[in-house]
Write an enzyme that holds these catalytic residues in place. Structure first.
Site, PDB file in Angstrom:
ATOM      1  CG  HIS A   1      -1.978  -0.902   1.076  1.00 43.81           C
ATOM      2  ND1 HIS A   1      -3.168  -0.748   1.861  1.00 43.81           N
ATOM      3  CD2 HIS A   1      -2.378  -1.843   0.285  1.00 43.81           C
ATOM      4  CE1 HIS A   1      -4.097  -1.743   1.418  1.00 43.81           C
ATOM      5  NE2 HIS A   1      -3.554  -2.338   0.444  1.00 43.81           N
TER       6      HIS A   1
ATOM      7  CE1 TYR B   1      -4.971   3.408   9.377  1.00 40.53           C
ATOM      8  CE2 TYR B   1      -5.492   3.049  11.651  1.00 40.53           C
ATOM      9  CZ  TYR B   1      -4.878   2.712  10.518  1.00 40.53           C
ATOM     10  OH  TYR B   1      -3.845   1.565  10.768  1.00 40.53           O
TER      11      TYR B   1
ATOM     12  N   PRO C   1      -3.974  -0.329  19.209  1.00 42.15           N
ATOM     13  CG  PRO C   1      -5.694  -1.611  18.451  1.00 42.15           C
ATOM     14  CD  PRO C   1      -5.198  -1.092  19.511  1.00 42.15           C
TER      15      PRO C   1
ATOM     16  CE  LYS D   1       3.903   3.057  13.743  1.00 42.15           C
ATOM     17  NZ  LYS D   1       4.274   2.479  12.355  1.00 42.15           N
TER      18      LYS D   1
ATOM     19  CE1 TYR E   1      -1.289   3.266   9.754  1.00 41.34           C
ATOM     20  CE2 TYR E   1      -0.374   3.110   7.688  1.00 41.34           C
ATOM     21  CZ  TYR E   1      -1.215   2.775   8.637  1.00 41.34           C
ATOM     22  OH  TYR E   1      -2.146   1.615   8.349  1.00 41.34           O
TER      23      TYR E   1
HETATM   24  P1  RFL Z   1       2.551 -12.436  21.785  1.00 45.84           P
HETATM   25  O1  RFL Z   1       2.071 -12.463  20.257  1.00 45.84           O
HETATM   26  O2  RFL Z   1       1.775 -12.158  22.854  1.00 45.84           O
HETATM   27  O3  RFL Z   1       3.198 -13.778  22.102  1.00 45.84           O
HETATM   28  C1  RFL Z   1       3.828 -14.165  23.353  1.00 45.84           C
HETATM   29  C2  RFL Z   1       3.692 -15.678  23.314  1.00 45.84           C
HETATM   30  O4  RFL Z   1       4.265 -16.041  24.547  1.00 45.84           O
HETATM   31  C3  RFL Z   1       3.393 -17.153  25.085  1.00 45.84           C
HETATM   32  N1  RFL Z   1       3.369 -17.124  26.553  1.00 45.84           N
HETATM   33  C4  RFL Z   1       4.305 -18.014  27.165  1.00 45.84           C
HETATM   34  N2  RFL Z   1       5.034 -18.875  26.609  1.00 45.84           N
HETATM   35  C5  RFL Z   1       5.585 -19.682  27.714  1.00 45.84           C
HETATM   36  N3  RFL Z   1       5.392 -19.507  29.021  1.00 45.84           N
HETATM   37  C6  RFL Z   1       4.719 -18.662  29.603  1.00 45.84           C
HETATM   38  N4  RFL Z   1       4.554 -18.183  30.807  1.00 45.84           N
HETATM   39  C7  RFL Z   1       4.109 -17.786  28.566  1.00 45.84           C
HETATM   40  N5  RFL Z   1       3.133 -16.549  28.564  1.00 45.84           N
HETATM   41  C8  RFL Z   1       2.818 -16.541  27.317  1.00 45.84           C
HETATM   42  C9  RFL Z   1       1.965 -16.849  24.405  1.00 45.84           C
HETATM   43  O5  RFL Z   1       0.986 -17.894  24.499  1.00 45.84           O
HETATM   44  C10 RFL Z   1       2.437 -16.359  23.167  1.00 45.84           C
HETATM   45  O6  RFL Z   1       2.348 -17.357  22.004  1.00 45.84           O
HETATM   46  O7  RFL Z   1       4.024 -11.314  21.986  1.00 45.84           O
HETATM   47  P2  RFL Z   1       5.141 -10.750  20.867  1.00 45.84           P
HETATM   48  O8  RFL Z   1       5.612 -12.044  20.238  1.00 45.84           O
HETATM   49  O9  RFL Z   1       5.768  -9.809  21.402  1.00 45.84           O
HETATM   50  O10 RFL Z   1       4.403 -10.202  19.430  1.00 45.84           O
HETATM   51  C11 RFL Z   1       3.672  -9.206  19.462  1.00 45.84           C
HETATM   52  C12 RFL Z   1       2.226  -8.903  18.918  1.00 45.84           C
HETATM   53  O11 RFL Z   1       1.683 -10.059  19.112  1.00 45.84           O
HETATM   54  C13 RFL Z   1       1.608  -7.694  19.378  1.00 45.84           C
HETATM   55  O12 RFL Z   1       2.184  -6.533  19.409  1.00 45.84           O
HETATM   56  C14 RFL Z   1       0.396  -7.319  18.462  1.00 45.84           C
HETATM   57  O13 RFL Z   1      -0.283  -8.446  17.951  1.00 45.84           O
HETATM   58  C15 RFL Z   1      -0.536  -6.408  19.181  1.00 45.84           C
HETATM   59  N6  RFL Z   1      -1.921  -6.308  18.448  1.00 45.84           N
HETATM   60  C16 RFL Z   1      -1.733  -5.677  17.202  1.00 45.84           C
HETATM   61  N7  RFL Z   1      -0.724  -5.077  16.865  1.00 45.84           N
HETATM   62  C17 RFL Z   1      -0.980  -4.393  15.591  1.00 45.84           C
HETATM   63  O14 RFL Z   1       0.310  -3.814  15.239  1.00 45.84           O
HETATM   64  N8  RFL Z   1      -2.299  -4.130  14.888  1.00 45.84           N
HETATM   65  C18 RFL Z   1      -3.312  -4.874  15.540  1.00 45.84           C
HETATM   66  O15 RFL Z   1      -4.211  -4.921  14.908  1.00 45.84           O
HETATM   67  C19 RFL Z   1      -3.352  -5.578  16.640  1.00 45.84           C
HETATM   68  N9  RFL Z   1      -4.355  -6.259  17.174  1.00 45.84           N
HETATM   69  C20 RFL Z   1      -2.994  -6.822  19.109  1.00 45.84           C
HETATM   70  C21 RFL Z   1      -4.099  -6.880  18.515  1.00 45.84           C
HETATM   71  C22 RFL Z   1      -2.734  -7.643  20.134  1.00 45.84           C
HETATM   72  C23 RFL Z   1      -3.925  -8.244  20.796  1.00 45.84           C
HETATM   73  N10 RFL Z   1      -3.865  -8.970  22.123  1.00 45.84           N
HETATM   74  C24 RFL Z   1      -2.311  -9.157  22.705  1.00 45.84           C
HETATM   75  C25 RFL Z   1      -4.797  -9.608  23.005  1.00 45.84           C
HETATM   76  C26 RFL Z   1      -5.208  -7.552  18.959  1.00 45.84           C
HETATM   77  C27 RFL Z   1      -5.175  -8.269  20.258  1.00 45.84           C
HETATM   78  C28 RFL Z   1      -6.370  -8.888  20.675  1.00 45.84           C
HETATM   79  C1  PHB Z   2      -5.680  -4.988  10.835  1.00 44.27           C
HETATM   80  O1  PHB Z   2      -5.757  -5.152   9.720  1.00 44.27           O
HETATM   81  O2  PHB Z   2      -6.007  -5.717  11.855  1.00 44.27           O
HETATM   82  C2  PHB Z   2      -5.420  -3.527  11.432  1.00 44.27           C
HETATM   83  C3  PHB Z   2      -4.727  -2.474  10.682  1.00 44.27           C
HETATM   84  C4  PHB Z   2      -4.255  -1.426  11.027  1.00 44.27           C
HETATM   85  C5  PHB Z   2      -4.363  -1.074  12.260  1.00 44.27           C
HETATM   86  C6  PHB Z   2      -4.955  -2.192  13.054  1.00 44.27           C
HETATM   87  C7  PHB Z   2      -5.215  -3.590  12.775  1.00 44.27           C
HETATM   88  O3  PHB Z   2      -4.014  -0.036  12.635  1.00 44.27           O
END
Ligand code: RFL
Ligand code: PHB
Length: 389
Positions: free
Chosen positions: A72, A200, A292, A296, A384
């Site tokens: 994009h 957005y 989110p 980032k 961004y």
């Molecule tokens: P993760 O992905 O949470 O992975 C951590 C892993 O550690 C495991 N774990 C353990 N393992 C062993 N022993 C323990 N005691 C443990 N405790 C936990 C977990 O099972 C898991 O597999 O962290 P990581 O790798 O740092 O990655 C970070 C990203 O996942 C996170 O920043 C993003 O997903 C945040 N996030 C979003 N980020 C975006 O940029 N755009 C989004 O749209 C977005 N949506 C989200 C999100 C995070 C969410 N969370 C945390 C609930 C939506 C949700 C619902």
């Molecule tokens: C998504 O596609 O899940 C998404 C994209 C942009 C954002 C957050 C989530 O800022």
């Protein structure tokens, strides 16, 4: 078992770190609390910065991304009935890549499967020992037996609810937190995206986001009260509310369909400092969370991984310790800029239930400044697409 680095958590941070370390012959084991299916079932981020893509290439995990991801060159803001397209490429000479975190995690697991490195799933009672000594170790329970991993370093990649951060004595860490008074209700549907760009949208009814995964898979979000439950929202209610928050022309062309996933995520900004303690280094959500808005989360996790990978590879190659000593300082400098941007973008685009009339006026002034001012748009674009590292 003995490895150079014990990695706690098999999410994007842990997997990418393990893969990059292998390039330098640095061995690791990943200890993951959940099953692989569970980790791969989580629907999260969708937008990757170019630095993230570059590291995935270095990790030999980008073949599918290079073939399938969408590039994009711009992003749109919809403010009531005005749509502002921000030309990211024109402002920054950089684009963003649309590729789901689920797919990225899948590719990293496939890349790890092609190596000798071990990942142990469904571990429990993970405990970190000797963090301030030369020979730290990790104990955990696997199939009811207690196991031990000896290592030089521990990477805490276990997300916000993991044990790594909490293994640092509380008097050695400082926590900074902001909780937002709303959540995001997200829906994934097998429908064509409503637009070629992400949108957005800010309306009087609250925030909405139109995102996508591919030409026939869309991801939409709406701001909702924290007290709502995903199950209380029927598909019809979701689509109706989403349309009400979009400019008429966009709402009219939105194709809706059954939700194949529906969930609510709370919004929070959180940082712990420092991100290291003795032989333990925190990466990603274990150390910080951003709302989110601006996508980032996963990208900031990846920049941590980069700084830690650099420090560890210098240590094992040249015996040089500066990169490890300065890990937290370097990572945090970038983390705080992502925290600031996602906080600013969240404040700009959401309806705050406790907002005073003064706050609302300021928000409107900031939005209209952004609509008129190319320099302000360029600043948004730079943040961004991701700050350099
Ligand atoms: P993760 O992905 O949470 O992975 C951590 C892993 O550690 C495991 N774990 C353990 N393992 C062993 N022993 C323990 N005691 C443990 N405790 C936990 C977990 O099972 C898991 O597999 O962290 P990581 O790798 O740092 O990655 C970070 C990203 O996942 C996170 O920043 C993003 O997903 C945040 N996030 C979003 N980020 C975006 O940029 N755009 C989004 O749209 C977005 N949506 C989200 C999100 C995070 C969410 N969370 C945390 C609930 C939506 C949700 C619902
Ligand atoms: C998504 O596609 O899940 C998404 C994209 C942009 C954002 C957050 C989530 O800022």
């Amino acid at each position: 078992m003995r490895v150079h680095v014990a990695i706690i958590g098999g999410g994007p941070s842990g997997l990418l770190l393990g893969q990059l370390l292998l390039r330098h012959g640095i061995t690791s084991v990943i200890l993951e609390r959940q099953t692989r299916q569970h980790v791969l079932g989580r629907i999260r981020a969708g937008v990757l910065e170019s630095g993230t893509v570059k590291l995935l290439r270095q990790a030999n995990a980008s073949d599918r991304l290079d073939n399938e991801a969408l590039i994009h060159n711009s992003v749109s803001l919809a403010l009531e009935n005005q749509v502002l397209e921000i030309p990211l490429k024109e402002f920054t000479n950089t684009a963003v890549t649309i590729y789901g975190q689920t797919e990225l995690t899948h590719d990293l697991y496939d890349a790890r499967d092609a190596t000798e490195a071990r990942t142990i799933f469904e571990v429990s009672d993970v405990t970190l020992h000797g963090l301030n000594e030369d020979e730290p170790y990790v104990t955990f329970r696997d199939d009811n037996s207690v196991c031990r991993v000896d290592c030089d370093f521990i990477a805490g990649c276990d997300g916000f609810h993991g044990i790594s951060r909490k293994s640092i004595p509380s008097y050695h860490r400082q926590e900074f937190e902001k909780i937002y008074p709303f959540g995001w209700l997200g829906v994934l549907s097998k429908t064509p995206p409503v637009s070629d760009t992400l949108i957005y949208a800010r309306s009087e009814l609250g925030f909405a986001l139109c995102s996508m995964r591919n030409a026939n898979l869309s991801r939409y979000y709406i701001q909702c009260p924290l007290t709502d439950k995903a199950a209380d929202w029927s598909d019809d209610a979701f689509w109706t509310e989403l349309r009400r928050r979009l400019p008429q022309s966009i709402a009219d062309s939105l194709i809706s369909g059954p939700a194949i996933e529906k969930s609510i995520a709370p919004l929070r900004s959180f940082v712990t400092e420092p991100m290291q303690y003795g032989r333990l280094f925190l990466c990603g959500d274990a150390a910080h969370i951003v709302p989110p808005t601006g996508a980032k989360g996963v990208n900031t996790a990846v920049s941590d991984v980069y700084y830690l990978y650099l420090g560890l590879s210098q240590y094992y190659r040249d015996g040089e310790e500066t990169g490890l000593e300065k890990y937290s300082e370097r990572a945090l400098a970038r983390v705080w800029k992502a925290v600031r941007f996602s906080w600013w973008f969240t404040n700009l685009m959401h309806d705050f239930p406790d907002q005073s009339s003064f706050d609302r006026k300021l928000q409107q002034a900031e939005l209209s400044f952004l609509l008129e001012n190319r320099a302000a748009q360029a600043v948004l674009a730079q943040n961004y697409v991701g700050l350099p590292y």
